[in-house]
Design an enzyme around this catalytic site. Structure first.
Site, PDB file in Angstrom:
ATOM      1  N   CYS A  23       0.872  -1.174   0.000  1.00  0.00           N
ATOM      2  CA  CYS A  23       0.000   0.000   0.000  1.00  0.00           C
ATOM      3  C   CYS A  23       0.915   1.233   0.000  1.00  0.00           C
ATOM      4  O   CYS A  23       2.131   1.108   0.136  1.00  0.00           O
ATOM      5  CB  CYS A  23      -0.897  -0.020   1.227  1.00  0.00           C
ATOM      6  SG  CYS A  23      -2.449   0.852   0.993  1.00  0.00           S
ATOM      7  N   CYS A  95      -4.371  -0.450  -2.579  1.00  0.00           N
ATOM      8  CA  CYS A  95      -4.853   0.865  -2.975  1.00  0.00           C
ATOM      9  C   CYS A  95      -4.422   1.119  -4.411  1.00  0.00           C
ATOM     10  O   CYS A  95      -3.492   0.491  -4.908  1.00  0.00           O
ATOM     11  CB  CYS A  95      -4.324   1.953  -2.037  1.00  0.00           C
ATOM     12  SG  CYS A  95      -2.546   2.128  -2.013  1.00  0.00           S
ATOM     13  N   CYS A 102       3.530  -0.255  -8.295  1.00  0.00           N
ATOM     14  CA  CYS A 102       4.104  -1.560  -7.984  1.00  0.00           C
ATOM     15  C   CYS A 102       5.229  -1.853  -8.971  1.00  0.00           C
ATOM     16  O   CYS A 102       5.090  -1.618 -10.169  1.00  0.00           O
ATOM     17  CB  CYS A 102       3.018  -2.630  -8.083  1.00  0.00           C
ATOM     18  SG  CYS A 102       3.545  -4.249  -7.517  1.00  0.00           S
TER      19      CYS A 102
END
Length: 150
Positions: A23, A95, A102
């Site tokens: 997150c 999220c 990522c």
């Protein structure tokens, strides 16, 4: 009368062995998911959480997990590179920001996206309830990583 609850469907036929919860701030959702996962993962499974811009563990995350017997008081927010994320076989983003930032992961890595609202952004009068709601939703979702467990 309350309806009986059923466990969620498994997320894959092969249980996760090395899981990263990611997150933005690694302060609430990913910390809660890590705590839940550590409490139910089978022996030998490894679980981490990290943030793309880590902050501090939210006190209400610690509080709502303590309510169900899981202690997060020793947790700290971590940067992605503080975890062995390259070894993960499952990466769960919690999220939209984390999903977008990522890092590139291998094609053999299971990637899940559980976009839950940030309970820390709820109005102050509703914040504790928001943390409990996210915790309870994550309990269901995390349990799907290890079908047949508790």
């Amino acid at each position: 009368m309350e309806q009986p609850t059923r466990p969620p469907a498994p997320t894959a036929s092969v249980p996760a062995r090395r899981v990263l919860f990611l997150c933005t701030h690694n302060s609430a959702r990913s910390q809660i998911a890590e705590g839940l996962a550590r409490s139910i993962a089978p022996e030998g499974a490894e679980v981490w959480s990290a943030g793309t811009s880590p902050g501090a563990v939210h006190p209400l995350a610690i509080e709502v997990m303590k309510e169900i017997g899981i202690d997060l008081s020793g947790h700290r927010s971590k940067k992605l590179d503080e975890t062995p994320w390259r070894e993960a076989d499952t990466v769960v983003t919690l999220c939209a920001e984390a999903a977008e930032s990522c890092p590139v992961i291998g094609g053999n890595v299971r990637r899940l996206h559980w976009p839950l609202p940030d309970p820390g952004r709820a109005p102050e009068s509703e914040r504790l309830t928001a943390f409990r709601t996210v915790r309870d939703e994550l309990k269901w979702r995390v349990s799907s990583l290890w079908p047949g467990g508790d």
